[in-house]
Write a protein that holds these residues in place. Sequence first.
Motif, mmCIF file in Angstrom:
data_model
loop_
_atom_site.group_PDB
_atom_site.id
_atom_site.type_symbol
_atom_site.label_atom_id
_atom_site.label_comp_id
_atom_site.label_asym_id
_atom_site.label_seq_id
_atom_site.Cartn_x
_atom_site.Cartn_y
_atom_site.Cartn_z
ATOM 1 N N ILE A 2 0.647 -1.224 0.348
ATOM 2 C CA ILE A 2 -0.165 -0.066 0.150
ATOM 3 C C ILE A 2 1.158 1.464 0.026
ATOM 4 O O ILE A 2 1.480 1.695 0.611
ATOM 5 C CB ILE A 2 -1.117 -0.127 1.066
ATOM 6 N N ARG A 6 -2.014 6.378 -0.394
ATOM 7 C CA ARG A 6 -2.930 6.080 0.741
ATOM 8 C C ARG A 6 -3.067 5.543 1.806
ATOM 9 O O ARG A 6 -4.461 6.295 1.944
ATOM 10 C CB ARG A 6 -3.536 4.667 -0.606
ATOM 11 N N SER A 9 -3.962 8.838 3.079
ATOM 12 C CA SER A 9 -4.842 10.006 3.158
ATOM 13 C C SER A 9 -5.968 8.702 3.605
ATOM 14 O O SER A 9 -7.314 9.485 4.390
ATOM 15 C CB SER A 9 -5.751 9.344 1.197
ATOM 16 N N ALA A 154 -5.986 -3.490 2.539
ATOM 17 C CA ALA A 154 -5.778 -2.492 1.530
ATOM 18 C C ALA A 154 -8.063 -3.001 1.552
ATOM 19 O O ALA A 154 -8.342 -1.443 2.045
ATOM 20 C CB ALA A 154 -5.326 -2.710 0.370
ATOM 21 N N ASP A 158 -10.196 -0.095 3.013
ATOM 22 C CA ASP A 158 -12.083 0.753 1.991
ATOM 23 C C ASP A 158 -12.797 0.423 2.208
ATOM 24 O O ASP A 158 -13.635 1.380 2.015
ATOM 25 C CB ASP A 158 -10.874 0.194 0.219
#
Length: 167
Positions: A2, A6, A9, A154, A158
């Motif tokens: 990752i 990301r 964020s 990941a 999400d």
Amino acid sequence: MISVTRIASFNNFLRDKGLTLICAESITAGLLSSTIASVSGASAILKGSIVTYDATVKTKVLGVDAQIIAAYTAESKETTFAMCAGLRSLYPDASIAVAVTGVASLPTTDYVIDKEVGQIYVSIWYQTFHHFETVIKPDKTDDQRNEIREKTVAFILDKIEAVVRDA
């Protein structure tokens, strides 16, 4: 792997909303919290993580009923939900609790598992419980175990963002 962008964020997303996170990790064995902590400012959102790789830790630390594990296995939706509920009891002041279990590779012991490699279960508590399951397919065969773990992290990032956005 990752990207740092990301991860930053994700952390900024939670920090900007004033949210904190606590984790109970089995398949990821601390990789989720380690990933979140890999960028500056993680202390504003990450309360901590409990690595519950062994079923005994799930029962003794998180209070998962041993009968749940016996009936459904340590790698199940039911166990993951119980892990998340136990985590909420231990850390009720965290805005978000996440628990994850799954199968990163076939066991090398007599432990019998009825799930395929890459099967993961995630429970997230944010205002209410949310449950997810999927099969993570590795791209490579030489290090599929760690690739599954990284893709699981990941997937979790999400799903946490989606749960918070949809609330």
